[in-house]
Motif scaffolding. Structure first.
Motif, PDB file in Angstrom:
ATOM      1  N   MET A  97       0.923  -1.283   0.095  1.00 44.37           N
ATOM      2  CA  MET A  97      -0.029   0.029   0.051  1.00 44.37           C
ATOM      3  C   MET A  97       0.681   1.296  -0.169  1.00 44.37           C
ATOM      4  O   MET A  97       1.856   1.324   0.840  1.00 44.37           O
ATOM      5  CB  MET A  97      -0.821  -0.028   1.307  1.00 44.37           C
ATOM      6  N   ASN A  98       0.500   2.261  -0.725  1.00 44.62           N
ATOM      7  CA  ASN A  98       1.274   3.385  -0.932  1.00 44.62           C
ATOM      8  C   ASN A  98       0.106   4.477  -0.167  1.00 44.62           C
ATOM      9  O   ASN A  98      -0.989   4.583  -0.340  1.00 44.62           O
ATOM     10  CB  ASN A  98       1.332   3.973  -2.426  1.00 44.62           C
ATOM     11  N   PRO A  99       0.950   5.426   0.573  1.00 45.99           N
ATOM     12  CA  PRO A  99       0.125   6.357   1.349  1.00 45.99           C
ATOM     13  C   PRO A  99      -0.437   7.209   0.446  1.00 45.99           C
ATOM     14  O   PRO A  99       0.196   7.793  -0.409  1.00 45.99           O
ATOM     15  CB  PRO A  99       1.034   7.004   2.317  1.00 45.99           C
ATOM     16  N   ALA A 100      -1.738   7.993   0.624  1.00 41.64           N
ATOM     17  CA  ALA A 100      -2.288   9.151  -0.008  1.00 41.64           C
ATOM     18  C   ALA A 100      -1.289  10.290   0.301  1.00 41.64           C
ATOM     19  O   ALA A 100      -0.712  10.316   1.246  1.00 41.64           O
ATOM     20  CB  ALA A 100      -3.648   9.194   0.434  1.00 41.64           C
ATOM     21  N   SER A 101      -1.415  11.332  -0.581  1.00 46.02           N
ATOM     22  CA  SER A 101      -0.637  12.374  -0.386  1.00 46.02           C
ATOM     23  C   SER A 101      -0.865  13.088   1.068  1.00 46.02           C
ATOM     24  O   SER A 101       0.165  13.722   1.549  1.00 46.02           O
ATOM     25  CB  SER A 101      -0.730  13.526  -1.499  1.00 46.02           C
ATOM     26  N   PHE A 102      -1.965  12.931   1.384  1.00 48.58           N
ATOM     27  CA  PHE A 102      -2.085  13.758   2.839  1.00 48.58           C
ATOM     28  C   PHE A 102      -2.089  12.922   4.191  1.00 48.58           C
ATOM     29  O   PHE A 102      -2.369  13.091   5.280  1.00 48.58           O
ATOM     30  CB  PHE A 102      -3.592  14.191   2.877  1.00 48.58           C
ATOM     31  N   SER A 103      -1.387  11.784   3.737  1.00 49.47           N
ATOM     32  CA  SER A 103      -1.396  10.509   4.972  1.00 49.47           C
ATOM     33  C   SER A 103      -0.280  10.926   5.751  1.00 49.47           C
ATOM     34  O   SER A 103       0.886  11.419   5.244  1.00 49.47           O
ATOM     35  CB  SER A 103      -1.288   9.186   4.184  1.00 49.47           C
ATOM     36  N   PRO A 104      -0.182  10.734   7.176  1.00 49.99           N
ATOM     37  CA  PRO A 104       0.780  11.021   7.617  1.00 49.99           C
ATOM     38  C   PRO A 104       2.087  10.394   7.461  1.00 49.99           C
ATOM     39  O   PRO A 104       3.251  10.760   7.806  1.00 49.99           O
ATOM     40  CB  PRO A 104       0.568  10.259   9.256  1.00 49.99           C
ATOM     41  N   GLY A 105       2.118   9.106   6.893  1.00 52.25           N
ATOM     42  CA  GLY A 105       3.169   8.334   6.296  1.00 52.25           C
ATOM     43  C   GLY A 105       3.857   8.794   5.064  1.00 52.25           C
ATOM     44  O   GLY A 105       4.808   8.295   4.539  1.00 52.25           O
ATOM     45  N   ALA A 106       3.030  10.017   4.342  1.00 57.43           N
ATOM     46  CA  ALA A 106       3.571  10.286   2.913  1.00 57.43           C
ATOM     47  C   ALA A 106       4.683  10.892   3.006  1.00 57.43           C
ATOM     48  O   ALA A 106       5.219  11.428   3.898  1.00 57.43           O
ATOM     49  CB  ALA A 106       2.555  10.938   2.207  1.00 57.43           C
TER      50      ALA A 106
END
Length: 106
Positions: A97-106
């Motif tokens: 899974m890739n994080p969405a641009s606004f995700s804390p892990g991005a």
């Protein structure tokens, strides 16, 4: 960061035995090699006899290198052969899974 989401479905009555073996033997080996353990979750509602393991990596290359080192570890080889002999796991599904641009892990 990427997240590896692993879903395992077990034969009824085998989850608890696998969890005990994994906590005592497998998880310490994986923590040593894989690093960022996000969590292990057990189904309560929905498809039963299911667990989800989540690991975080810097990239696919980081994941590949870490998992290769783990697979080469004799302790891991011993653990995983013991897991397969339990004949507990029915299915395994792995997603990256890739994080969405606004995700804390991005």
């Amino acid at each position: 960061m990427i997240v590896e989401h692993r879903t395992y479905t077990f034969r009824p009555g085998t989850v608890d035995g696998w969890l005990k073996k994994y906590e005592a033997e497998g998880l310490p080996i994986q923590r040593r090699h894989l690093g960022r353990f996000i969590g292990l979750f057990v189904s309560e509602i929905g498809p039963l006899h299911t667990t989800v393991l989540i690991w975080g990596y810097d990239s696919l290359a980081d994941r590949e290198a870490r998992r290769a080192a783990m697979y080469a570890d004799p302790e891991w080889q011993s653990f995983i052969s013991g897991v397969w002999s339990l004949n507990a796991i029915q299915t395994q599904n792995v997603m990256i899974m890739n994080p969405a641009s606004f995700s804390p892990g991005a």
